[in-house]
Write a protein that holds these residues in place. Structure first.
Motif, PDB file in Angstrom:
ATOM      1  N   ILE A  49       0.828  -1.009  -0.068  1.00 14.03           N
ATOM      2  CA  ILE A  49      -0.221   0.158  -0.106  1.00 14.03           C
ATOM      3  C   ILE A  49       0.845   1.248  -0.067  1.00 14.03           C
ATOM      4  O   ILE A  49       2.051   1.159   0.667  1.00 14.03           O
ATOM      5  CB  ILE A  49      -0.950  -0.052   1.206  1.00 14.03           C
ATOM      6  N   ALA A  50       0.464   2.245  -0.915  1.00 16.25           N
ATOM      7  CA  ALA A  50       1.383   3.524  -0.860  1.00 16.25           C
ATOM      8  C   ALA A  50       0.242   4.765  -1.156  1.00 16.25           C
ATOM      9  O   ALA A  50      -0.659   4.562  -1.600  1.00 16.25           O
ATOM     10  CB  ALA A  50       2.269   3.598  -1.951  1.00 16.25           C
ATOM     11  N   GLY A  51       0.543   5.863  -0.270  1.00 15.58           N
ATOM     12  CA  GLY A  51      -0.306   6.949  -0.582  1.00 15.58           C
ATOM     13  C   GLY A  51       0.092   8.125  -0.051  1.00 15.58           C
ATOM     14  O   GLY A  51       1.531   8.132   0.346  1.00 15.58           O
ATOM     15  N   PHE A  52      -0.299   9.233  -0.054  1.00 13.37           N
ATOM     16  CA  PHE A  52       0.057  10.479   0.424  1.00 13.37           C
ATOM     17  C   PHE A  52      -1.037  11.567   0.787  1.00 13.37           C
ATOM     18  O   PHE A  52      -2.144  11.216   0.240  1.00 13.37           O
ATOM     19  CB  PHE A  52       1.042  11.385  -0.505  1.00 13.37           C
ATOM     20  N   ILE A  68       3.471   4.280   3.568  1.00 15.20           N
ATOM     21  CA  ILE A  68       3.785   3.083   2.749  1.00 15.20           C
ATOM     22  C   ILE A  68       3.696   1.979   3.545  1.00 15.20           C
ATOM     23  O   ILE A  68       3.958   2.105   4.770  1.00 15.20           O
ATOM     24  CB  ILE A  68       5.278   3.020   2.403  1.00 15.20           C
ATOM     25  N   GLY A  69       3.291   0.960   3.112  1.00 20.30           N
ATOM     26  CA  GLY A  69       3.178  -0.354   3.908  1.00 20.30           C
ATOM     27  C   GLY A  69       3.127  -1.505   3.329  1.00 20.30           C
ATOM     28  O   GLY A  69       2.791  -1.584   1.981  1.00 20.30           O
ATOM     29  N   ALA A  70       3.462  -2.716   4.007  1.00 19.92           N
ATOM     30  CA  ALA A  70       3.126  -3.907   3.411  1.00 19.92           C
ATOM     31  C   ALA A  70       2.681  -5.003   4.519  1.00 19.92           C
ATOM     32  O   ALA A  70       2.904  -4.912   5.618  1.00 19.92           O
ATOM     33  CB  ALA A  70       4.763  -4.526   3.065  1.00 19.92           C
ATOM     34  N   THR A  71       1.829  -5.737   4.047  1.00 20.99           N
ATOM     35  CA  THR A  71       1.193  -6.865   5.028  1.00 20.99           C
ATOM     36  C   THR A  71       1.225  -8.362   4.123  1.00 20.99           C
ATOM     37  O   THR A  71       1.205  -8.055   3.095  1.00 20.99           O
ATOM     38  CB  THR A  71      -0.378  -6.819   5.292  1.00 20.99           C
ATOM     39  N   ALA A  72       1.281  -9.218   5.377  1.00 24.05           N
ATOM     40  CA  ALA A  72       1.638 -10.684   4.474  1.00 24.05           C
ATOM     41  C   ALA A  72       1.119 -11.701   5.461  1.00 24.05           C
ATOM     42  O   ALA A  72       1.028 -11.410   6.547  1.00 24.05           O
ATOM     43  CB  ALA A  72       2.976 -11.153   4.094  1.00 24.05           C
ATOM     44  N   ILE A  73       0.865 -12.883   4.906  1.00 27.30           N
ATOM     45  CA  ILE A  73       0.310 -13.846   5.724  1.00 27.30           C
ATOM     46  C   ILE A  73       0.982 -15.173   4.921  1.00 27.30           C
ATOM     47  O   ILE A  73       0.695 -15.350   3.943  1.00 27.30           O
ATOM     48  CB  ILE A  73      -1.148 -14.335   5.678  1.00 27.30           C
ATOM     49  N   PHE A  74       1.847 -15.878   6.191  1.00 24.94           N
ATOM     50  CA  PHE A  74       2.605 -17.164   5.372  1.00 24.94           C
ATOM     51  C   PHE A  74       2.324 -18.122   6.419  1.00 24.94           C
ATOM     52  O   PHE A  74       2.514 -18.296   7.674  1.00 24.94           O
ATOM     53  CB  PHE A  74       4.088 -16.810   5.657  1.00 24.94           C
ATOM     54  N   ASN A  75       1.093 -19.120   6.086  1.00 23.55           N
ATOM     55  CA  ASN A  75       0.769 -20.174   6.914  1.00 23.55           C
ATOM     56  C   ASN A  75       0.284 -19.620   8.239  1.00 23.55           C
ATOM     57  O   ASN A  75      -0.683 -18.921   8.221  1.00 23.55           O
ATOM     58  CB  ASN A  75       1.778 -21.292   7.178  1.00 23.55           C
ATOM     59  N   ALA A  81       4.447  -4.118   8.050  1.00 24.64           N
ATOM     60  CA  ALA A  81       5.400  -2.945   8.318  1.00 24.64           C
ATOM     61  C   ALA A  81       4.653  -1.696   7.700  1.00 24.64           C
ATOM     62  O   ALA A  81       4.224  -2.040   6.360  1.00 24.64           O
ATOM     63  CB  ALA A  81       6.745  -3.482   7.293  1.00 24.64           C
ATOM     64  N   LEU A  82       4.754  -0.820   8.404  1.00 25.09           N
ATOM     65  CA  LEU A  82       3.923   0.518   8.170  1.00 25.09           C
ATOM     66  C   LEU A  82       5.033   1.646   8.392  1.00 25.09           C
ATOM     67  O   LEU A  82       5.478   1.871   9.553  1.00 25.09           O
ATOM     68  CB  LEU A  82       2.679   0.489   8.647  1.00 25.09           C
ATOM     69  N   PHE A  83       5.041   2.664   7.369  1.00 28.43           N
ATOM     70  CA  PHE A  83       5.697   4.030   7.533  1.00 28.43           C
ATOM     71  C   PHE A  83       4.561   4.938   7.351  1.00 28.43           C
ATOM     72  O   PHE A  83       4.074   5.052   6.105  1.00 28.43           O
ATOM     73  CB  PHE A  83       6.778   4.174   6.859  1.00 28.43           C
ATOM     74  N   SER A  84       4.181   5.694   8.014  1.00 32.43           N
ATOM     75  CA  SER A  84       2.730   6.802   7.636  1.00 32.43           C
ATOM     76  C   SER A  84       3.270   8.149   8.299  1.00 32.43           C
ATOM     77  O   SER A  84       3.708   8.121   9.564  1.00 32.43           O
ATOM     78  CB  SER A  84       1.603   6.206   8.150  1.00 32.43           C
ATOM     79  N   GLY A  85       2.780   9.133   7.871  1.00 36.18           N
ATOM     80  CA  GLY A  85       2.940  10.465   8.440  1.00 36.18           C
ATOM     81  C   GLY A  85       1.425  11.028   8.455  1.00 36.18           C
ATOM     82  O   GLY A  85       0.415  10.594   7.892  1.00 36.18           O
ATOM     83  N   ALA A  86       1.652  11.992   9.413  1.00 31.68           N
ATOM     84  CA  ALA A  86       0.170  12.637   9.630  1.00 31.68           C
ATOM     85  C   ALA A  86       0.557  14.233   9.924  1.00 31.68           C
ATOM     86  O   ALA A  86       1.737  14.357  10.383  1.00 31.68           O
ATOM     87  CB  ALA A  86      -0.541  12.171  10.732  1.00 31.68           C
ATOM     88  N   PHE A  87      -0.223  15.119   9.924  1.00 31.07           N
ATOM     89  CA  PHE A  87       0.053  16.451  10.146  1.00 31.07           C
ATOM     90  C   PHE A  87      -1.286  17.070  10.867  1.00 31.07           C
ATOM     91  O   PHE A  87      -2.398  16.762  10.466  1.00 31.07           O
ATOM     92  CB  PHE A  87       0.542  17.454   9.082  1.00 31.07           C
TER      93      PHE A  87
END
Length: 195
Positions: A49-52, A68-75, A81-87
């Motif tokens: 996922i990505a945005g602004f 920006i982020g990533a999610t996953a399921i393995f078994n 993992a997420l990096f996000s900004g806000a103001f």
């Protein structure tokens, strides 16, 4: 997903003798224009996922934050993992008694790892870092002059770091969770203006 937003804030003094300190007038108008967008890409076992969001303000100009982020399921494992900004934009009250105020910004970096023990029990661990830039704070030095003796300003950098651990149980008749959270400012300097 994307969109546009426009906002017009108008402040007006209700007393005949009242005025805003920043423009020596009975009225203060602020125009905001914002643009945001976010997209997701689904892969086999992972989602990206990505945005602004960006905003233009007629008083303090531009602010921009990413996500920006990533999610996953393995078994039985899941990962995030997420990096996000806000103001936080200054309002009319902040702008009126601040000589050069800017938007407050925060950035969060987060990593999560989870494991499904069985169909009803889950355990999750989370590490996070919160970085805050230009916090909007109130100051009062005891005088009477706005924006000099009292008003709002942007503080130095601050934030916190921490970890969380959670155990969840879910059944058809109910659910329960047990969570432990720890956070600290030990790795950050506390802004002098907070004192």
């Amino acid at each position: 997903v994307s969109g546009l937003e426009w906002c017009n804030d108008r402040g007006r003094m209700i007393e005949d003798t009242g005025y805003f300190y920043c423009n020596n007038s009975a009225g203060l108008t602020i125009n905001n224009f914002a643009l945001f967008a976010e997209g997701m890409h689904k892969m086999n076992k992972m989602n990206l996922i990505a945005g602004f969001r960006t905003e233009y303000n007629s008083v303090y100009e531009w602010a921009f934050v990413p996500r920006i982020g990533a999610t996953a399921i393995f078994n039985k494992f899941h990962f995030k993992a997420l990096f996000s900004g806000a103001f936080r934009s200054p309002g009319i009250g902040n702008i009126d008694v601040a000589s050069d105020i800017k938007p407050e910004k925060s950035y969060v970096t987060e990593f999560e790892l989870g494991y499904r023990l069985n169909d009803n029990m889950f355990i999750t661990a989370n590490l996070f870092d919160i970085y805050i830039s230009r916090s909007i704070i109130y100051f009062d030095y005891g005088g009477w002059t706005p924006a000099i003796d009292w008003g709002y300003l942007n503080a130095d950098k601050s934030g916190s770091d921490g970890a969380e651990l959670e155990f969840k149980v879910r059944y058809a008749r109910g659910f329960a969770s047990l969570k432990y959270s720890f956070y600290t400012q030990a790795f950050r300097s506390i802004p002098e203006s907070y004192s």
